[in-house]
Motif scaffolding. Structure first.
Motif, PDB file in Angstrom:
ATOM      1  N   ASP A 171       0.610  -1.310  -0.047  1.00 27.26           N
ATOM      2  CA  ASP A 171       0.058  -0.190  -0.056  1.00 27.26           C
ATOM      3  C   ASP A 171       1.061   1.180  -0.165  1.00 27.26           C
ATOM      4  OD1 ASP A 171       0.977  -0.077   2.496  1.00 27.26           O
ATOM      5  OD2 ASP A 171      -0.982  -0.166   3.547  1.00 27.26           O
ATOM      6  N   LEU A 172       2.200   1.124  -0.126  1.00 28.54           N
ATOM      7  CA  LEU A 172       3.076   2.126  -0.240  1.00 28.54           C
ATOM      8  C   LEU A 172       4.216   2.074  -1.257  1.00 28.54           C
ATOM      9  CD1 LEU A 172       3.689   3.083   3.470  1.00 28.54           C
ATOM     10  CD2 LEU A 172       2.084   4.262   2.064  1.00 28.54           C
ATOM     11  N   GLN A 330     -11.588  -0.301   0.702  1.00 24.57           N
ATOM     12  CA  GLN A 330     -11.120   0.370   2.189  1.00 24.57           C
ATOM     13  C   GLN A 330     -12.334   0.282   3.166  1.00 24.57           C
ATOM     14  OE1 GLN A 330      -9.877   4.346   2.556  1.00 24.57           O
ATOM     15  NE2 GLN A 330      -7.800   3.420   3.250  1.00 24.57           N
ATOM     16  N   LEU A 342      -1.485   0.979  10.138  1.00 22.51           N
ATOM     17  CA  LEU A 342      -0.775   2.621  10.242  1.00 22.51           C
ATOM     18  C   LEU A 342      -0.102   2.763  11.484  1.00 22.51           C
ATOM     19  CD1 LEU A 342      -3.997   4.814   9.210  1.00 22.51           C
ATOM     20  CD2 LEU A 342      -1.975   4.011   7.734  1.00 22.51           C
ATOM     21  N   VAL A 353      -1.064   9.784   5.091  1.00 22.60           N
ATOM     22  CA  VAL A 353      -1.628   8.680   4.425  1.00 22.60           C
ATOM     23  C   VAL A 353      -3.160   8.315   4.782  1.00 22.60           C
ATOM     24  CG1 VAL A 353       0.516   7.736   3.655  1.00 22.60           C
ATOM     25  CG2 VAL A 353      -0.556   6.674   5.306  1.00 22.60           C
ATOM     26  N   TYR A 359      -2.415   5.759  -1.948  1.00 20.93           N
ATOM     27  CA  TYR A 359      -1.227   6.570  -1.919  1.00 20.93           C
ATOM     28  C   TYR A 359      -0.208   6.311  -2.708  1.00 20.93           C
ATOM     29  CZ  TYR A 359       1.757  10.256   0.269  1.00 20.93           C
ATOM     30  OH  TYR A 359       2.493  11.433   0.251  1.00 20.93           O
ATOM     31  N   ALA A 393       2.491   0.282  -4.353  1.00 15.74           N
ATOM     32  CA  ALA A 393       1.211   0.725  -3.675  1.00 15.74           C
ATOM     33  C   ALA A 393       0.243   0.307  -4.902  1.00 15.74           C
ATOM     34  CB  ALA A 393       1.115   2.468  -3.617  1.00 15.74           C
ATOM     35  N   VAL A 397      -4.714   1.739   1.077  1.00 18.54           N
ATOM     36  CA  VAL A 397      -3.958   2.033   2.449  1.00 18.54           C
ATOM     37  C   VAL A 397      -4.660   1.475   3.629  1.00 18.54           C
ATOM     38  CG1 VAL A 397      -3.346   3.834   3.964  1.00 18.54           C
ATOM     39  CG2 VAL A 397      -3.001   4.376   1.650  1.00 18.54           C
TER      40      VAL A 397
END
Length: 475
Positions: A171-172, A330, A342, A353, A359, A393, A397
């Motif tokens: 996710d990044l 999400q 997170l 984010v 993201y 990503a 997120v």
């Protein structure tokens, strides 16, 4: 000629790469059984003049495809196995294509395809005389059971590499600098004597009792191992009927710890517990060692080359429709699960984010001192040659991997991550082939931190690839 030509070659092949990634997504296959997926990737390389060796490490779906002449040699790792039980359509509702069937809940349909795209782009640079040396694509099966690279490493597949590169959907967009846990995966099967559990239990010897005593021993063992070590188990066979004393029972263990040495110490302790359980129940016990892997060690020099290319390639070009679907996916995940993800990030990054469904911007490396509790057999490669990897990503997120939401993303907007990852891998390979001083610096760092003779396979001589094991187990 400039490195931009390598990126341009990926752009020219993007539609083809997207079709390949979608084909793999539509035909998900479990580890060591990826016949169609491996063939699609292997054939794409062979058709472009790569020399292909199949069946590496005793696994029909493992292969190495090389192109070029002489040193240096940079390897690109690719994976393509799916996960059991995660079949899913492109939908924000749980909607399996095949109930109980497999699905690409870790993005390996993108993973292997991007590596092929990168290898083909570097081939173009070699043909054009822009760089000298060899590019090698490694088709690595069965990552989810932590098998492929370990058995390939035992076969010496990575021994001649000057550096290795890989990536993983996530996710990044960021390099991975932290370490992972080493692991052993093994089963114990206890053999007893069956009997009528009501009529003559005294004439039986319960293999299930032995399994339960072994598990109880592991629970008491937990207090006396390091906080970062992990022990997990499942009973895969516990008997068939309550009124029959089970004559056979099997328990499957994962043993994890920050170092290979600690894993081996804990595994030896586990073996003592299994033997003791057999003695207490007057049963016999046999061990089957499935696989083992090392902790991951990022090479700073190679990882910095990766980071330069993550920044150069820039954000993935997601549009409003992509972000809208990501937000729908999400929204199906509980807030506390997203916050759990997170919580692993630095506070400033988490705040940046938190309200983004996707993201796509590059994220500076942040995990240098982090020890993740998962495991990956990329660790084995990193103990053999300087290695760098990054995340791309391709899903929303905070959404956890190994979920149906990730399957849906990887069959839709996540496909745009293939070109991004291929460019980063191709650009980093180009830079390493073109710069002998960087490769020398990477090797110097590797020798200082690990040493050329440090790697010893964790596999016993008689261990064979576990073709019958398809449960999820990767990081």
């Amino acid at each position: 000629m400039a490195k931009s030509d390598v990126f341009a070659r990926v752009d020219e092949a993007e539609d083809r790469l997207t079709r390949i990634a979608r084909e793999l997504w539509e035909t998900p296959e479990l580890g060591l059984h990826e016949e169609q997926s491996a063939a699609v990737l292997r054939d794409a390389l062979e058709a472009e003049g790569f020399e292909v060796e199949s069946g590496v490490g005793g696994m029909p779906t493992a292969f190495v495809a090389t192109y070029g002449d002489g040193d240096p040699t940079v390897g690109i790792l690719g994976e393509y196995d799916a996960l059991p039980g995660l079949s899913q359509r492109v939908s924000a509702d749980r909607d399996p294509v095949e109930p109980g069937g497999p699905g690409h809940g870790c993005g390996h349909n993108l993973f292997g395809t991007a590596g092929v795209g990168a290898a083909l782009a570097v081939k173009g640079a070699i043909d054009a005389g822009e760089v000298d040396g060899t590019v090698a694509f490694y088709g690595c099966p069965a990552e989810e059971t932590l098998v492929g690279k370990t058995y390939m490493a035992r076969a010496g597949a990575f021994d001649d590499l000057d550096a290795a590169l890989t990536w993983h959907p996530g996710d990044l967009n960021t390099p991975r600098m932290g370490s992972s846990n080493a692991l052993d995966s093994l089963t114990f099967t206890f053999e007893g004597v069956s009997a009528h559990a009501g009529g003559s239990p005294d004439s039986g010897r319960s293999a299930l009792d032995a399994v339960e005593l072994a598990n109880a021993g592991v629970e008491y063992m937990r207090e006396h191992i390091s906080d970062d070590a992990r022990m997990h188990y499942v009973i895969t066979n516990g008997g068939q009927a309550p009124n029959v004393v089970p004559a056979e029972a099997t328990v499957w263990y994962y043993v994890r710890a920050p170092t290979r040495e600690e894993v081996e110490r804990n595994t030896d302790w586990l073996r003592d517990i299994a033997e003791a359980a057999a003695k207490m129940t007057q049963t016999t016990v046999s061990e089957r060692f499935l696989t083992g892997c090392y902790d991951y060690r990022a090479n700073d020099v190679v990882s910095n080359v990766v980071w330069e290319n993550v920044r150069a390639v820039g954000p993935i070009d997601y549009d409003d429709a992509d972000r809208a679907f990501a937000a729908e996916l999400q929204a199906t995940v509980a807030d506390e699960r997203i916050e759990s993800r997170l919580s692993d990030l630095p506070d400033e990054l988490a705040d940046r984010v938190r309200d983004e469904p996707l993201y796509a911007d590059p994220v500076e490396p942040f995990d240098h001192d982090q020890q993740t509790h998962g495991s990956t057999e990329v660790g084995d490669v990193s103990w053999i040659t300087p290695t760098g990897q990054f995340r791309g990503a391709t899903w929303p997120v905070g959404v956890p991997g190994h979920s149906w939401q990730v399957v849906a993303a990887n069959g839709d907007f996540g496909l745009k991550g293939v070109a991004f990852a291929a460019k980063v891998l191709a650009g980093a390979t180009y830079d390493l082939l073109a710069d002998e001083e960087r490769l020398a610096a990477a090797r110097e760092e590797f020798e200082a931190e690990i040493g050329s003779d440090a790697y010893e396979t964790p596999l016993p001589d008689d261990a064979e690839p576990p073709f019958d094991v398809t449960a999820m187990g990767g990081e």
